[in-house]
Design a protein around this motif. Sequence first.
Motif, PDB file in Angstrom:
ATOM      1  N   ILE A 157     -16.809  28.688 -14.651  1.00 29.68           N
ATOM      2  CA  ILE A 157     -17.867  29.696 -14.920  1.00 29.68           C
ATOM      3  C   ILE A 157     -18.782  29.800 -13.679  1.00 29.68           C
ATOM      4  N   TYR A 158     -19.001  28.513 -13.214  1.00 33.33           N
ATOM      5  CA  TYR A 158     -19.875  28.284 -11.702  1.00 33.33           C
ATOM      6  C   TYR A 158     -19.386  29.279 -10.827  1.00 33.33           C
ATOM      7  N   TYR A 159     -17.850  29.154 -10.570  1.00 33.59           N
ATOM      8  CA  TYR A 159     -17.261  29.872  -9.437  1.00 33.59           C
ATOM      9  C   TYR A 159     -17.157  31.447  -9.837  1.00 33.59           C
ATOM     10  N   GLY A 160     -17.095  31.837 -10.921  1.00 29.55           N
ATOM     11  CA  GLY A 160     -17.129  33.228 -11.364  1.00 29.55           C
ATOM     12  C   GLY A 160     -15.777  33.872 -11.062  1.00 29.55           C
ATOM     13  N   LYS A 161     -15.758  35.179 -10.786  1.00 34.38           N
ATOM     14  CA  LYS A 161     -14.432  35.759 -10.395  1.00 34.38           C
ATOM     15  C   LYS A 161     -13.843  35.972  -9.177  1.00 34.38           C
ATOM     16  N   LYS A 162     -14.743  35.301  -8.175  1.00 31.44           N
ATOM     17  CA  LYS A 162     -14.284  35.041  -6.800  1.00 31.44           C
ATOM     18  C   LYS A 162     -12.785  34.316  -6.887  1.00 31.44           C
ATOM     19  N   ALA A 163     -11.798  34.912  -6.006  1.00 32.84           N
ATOM     20  CA  ALA A 163     -10.654  34.211  -5.834  1.00 32.84           C
ATOM     21  C   ALA A 163     -10.939  32.843  -5.208  1.00 32.84           C
ATOM     22  N   ARG A 164     -10.343  31.912  -5.505  1.00 37.05           N
ATOM     23  CA  ARG A 164     -10.107  30.667  -5.145  1.00 37.05           C
ATOM     24  C   ARG A 164      -8.784  30.171  -4.401  1.00 37.05           C
ATOM     25  N   PRO A 165      -8.648  29.369  -3.585  1.00 38.80           N
ATOM     26  CA  PRO A 165      -7.186  28.907  -3.057  1.00 38.80           C
ATOM     27  C   PRO A 165      -6.495  28.396  -4.168  1.00 38.80           C
ATOM     28  N   LYS A 166      -5.306  28.744  -3.999  1.00 42.16           N
ATOM     29  CA  LYS A 166      -4.234  28.451  -4.972  1.00 42.16           C
ATOM     30  C   LYS A 166      -4.061  26.947  -5.162  1.00 42.16           C
ATOM     31  N   GLY A 218     -23.812  19.411  -8.320  1.00 37.58           N
ATOM     32  CA  GLY A 218     -23.656  19.023  -7.031  1.00 37.58           C
ATOM     33  C   GLY A 218     -22.472  19.078  -6.228  1.00 37.58           C
ATOM     34  N   ALA A 219     -21.354  18.783  -7.014  1.00 39.66           N
ATOM     35  CA  ALA A 219     -19.955  19.062  -6.659  1.00 39.66           C
ATOM     36  C   ALA A 219     -19.566  20.294  -6.150  1.00 39.66           C
ATOM     37  N   LEU A 220     -20.045  21.257  -7.302  1.00 39.25           N
ATOM     38  CA  LEU A 220     -19.969  22.649  -7.301  1.00 39.25           C
ATOM     39  C   LEU A 220     -20.768  23.449  -6.423  1.00 39.25           C
ATOM     40  N   ASN A 221     -22.204  22.984  -5.997  1.00 43.14           N
ATOM     41  CA  ASN A 221     -22.955  23.592  -5.226  1.00 43.14           C
ATOM     42  C   ASN A 221     -22.664  23.177  -3.973  1.00 43.14           C
ATOM     43  N   ALA A 222     -22.084  22.003  -3.657  1.00 41.08           N
ATOM     44  CA  ALA A 222     -21.758  21.507  -2.339  1.00 41.08           C
ATOM     45  C   ALA A 222     -20.501  22.265  -1.709  1.00 41.08           C
ATOM     46  N   SER A 223     -19.650  22.688  -2.728  1.00 41.51           N
ATOM     47  CA  SER A 223     -18.521  23.524  -2.257  1.00 41.51           C
ATOM     48  C   SER A 223     -18.754  24.867  -1.672  1.00 41.51           C
TER      49      SER A 223
END
Length: 589
Positions: free
Chosen positions: A127-136, A289-294
């Motif tokens: 949910i934090y990352y949303g719809k943006k594609a992420r590395p596989k 913090g782990a999600l925010n730092a990324s």
Amino acid sequence: MNEQPHPTTTEPGAPNGAPQGYAPPLGYVPPQGYAPPQGYAPPQGYAPPQGYVPPQGYAPPQGYVPPQGYAPPQQQAKERRVYSKKEQALAWCALFIGYFFCRTFLVWEKPFISLLFTAALFIFGFIYYGKKARPKRCYFYPVSACVLALSLFFAGGGFLHFITMLYVLIAFLMFCHTGGDYAIEKKIANKHYIAEFAKALISPFPAFPAAVRAGAGGGKSRKVGKILFFILIGLAAAIIPTTLIFGLLSYDDRFTGIVGDIVRSFEQGIAPRIFSVVSGIPFGMLFYGALNASVERGTRDGFNEEALEETDRSVKRIPALTVSVALIPVLFLYGVFIYAQFDYFAALFSGRLPEAQTFSSFARDGFFKLCAASVINAAIAFLLHRFTKLTENGKKSPVVKAATAVLSLITVVLAFTGVSRMLMYVSSYGLTRLRLYSLWFMILLAALFLLAALSQFIPRVPFAALALTLSVVFFGVLAIPDADAFIARHNYDCYISGTTEHIDVNYLNDLGVSAVPTLVELSREDSSAGAAAKRALYGYLFSDSETVTFNNLSLPALRAAKALDSLSDKEKDAIRNSVTVDKTARGAQ
């Protein structure tokens, strides 16, 4: 250097030989750190270009007056971070996730709740990352963690459950790191896996305050911090007067009894939850913090691919000839050892115990010596890859490849001999958790070293990625099918078939609910082991503490309840009477 595009005749004493009335061209900005010579004053009406900031420490000469209307440029104030409604809501959700984690930390008591926590943790991340594609490659971690978390429901065993939850936490940090914008490498076959892992663990800590700022809406974070600080001061200030007043009023027994009931209720019901709330705050800040730092914090010096590649090249200074000479004694000793142990190897694969050896010493010595040799071999292989010079073409030295392959194959041979030793031990004394884990570890070790040997001759083999995948698969094979139930069933089958003369009923009881179906079958045997099984079943049959609830819901618990329900009334009376007789016999003694 100050440019002088108009080398004309200058007045005597003019600084740097600049002509009278000379002004730099429009838009010209002096180089950083440049200061005009002492006594130099710009011509009347001259104004620096827009955005120009004088070097630190520079002051205009005495008496200089800037032209009318000129105002020195001002540095723009740093814009305050504005958090969206989604980010504010997720910050508060992170605190709830931290509380959830602390409530399920004793995973062996609440396995099903821990399974729900695993799902909630990774849903929170997506949910934090949303719809943006992420590395596989980042999707490997949530998938593997959720699959391994199934062992929390399908299997018993507190130790395996603890290892599962530890992997869940590490997998979440790696998911955040590899799914963010600042991973060291984008490929799944990363070669800087140690630095990648270290960065995944370190990055969340500088971003700890992000959860507080987001939860407070950004601008109110300091105000919220002050409020919490004053609350803590008030609570601390209340300790001394409250203690004194309680001591003065404790002469009344009724008052003391009421306070005691309140304290007991507080300790049993409220205190654990308060502890989970307080201790859950840093965990929630860690997850957020782990999600925010990324996604918001850049790479640090030394934690990017270019810097690591440069460091890797700079430490490769040992010549291949030196490495070859150093490895000759090591490989010679391994050769002599294998030759000297040839009779032992033949005995192992024939199932015959060597002379002057017992099963226990033979198996234990083999396992611990195997572990020591494997660690040494792995360390040697790592040092070879880290410090040996590359060839002129920039490739790995053939000496390193050959030495790694030979050491790996030697370790594979030692691992299989260790497996044979342990199997001989199990065939005589039965299976335990430690023996099963030892067998599993040696087989995994052999597989990893075999993979290391293959990767020397097949450059496209991504060793780090395959080693991680192989380890996860092996752990799933061990944890998900309920190892405790397998141990209990194996020992029971060996006892019934006569392969082993005795069966340790107390150890079966220690295996928990996973062994209850086996204990039920064993209790129907007319033997001392059957009587011991009846006594072991008494606690499961007549104790409310073993009732299946939402917290301890698991497949082994459901199987145990079904096995206990299959007992007839006569069998239940026999179990109750066995404990009564045992207590009477102890009282007579």
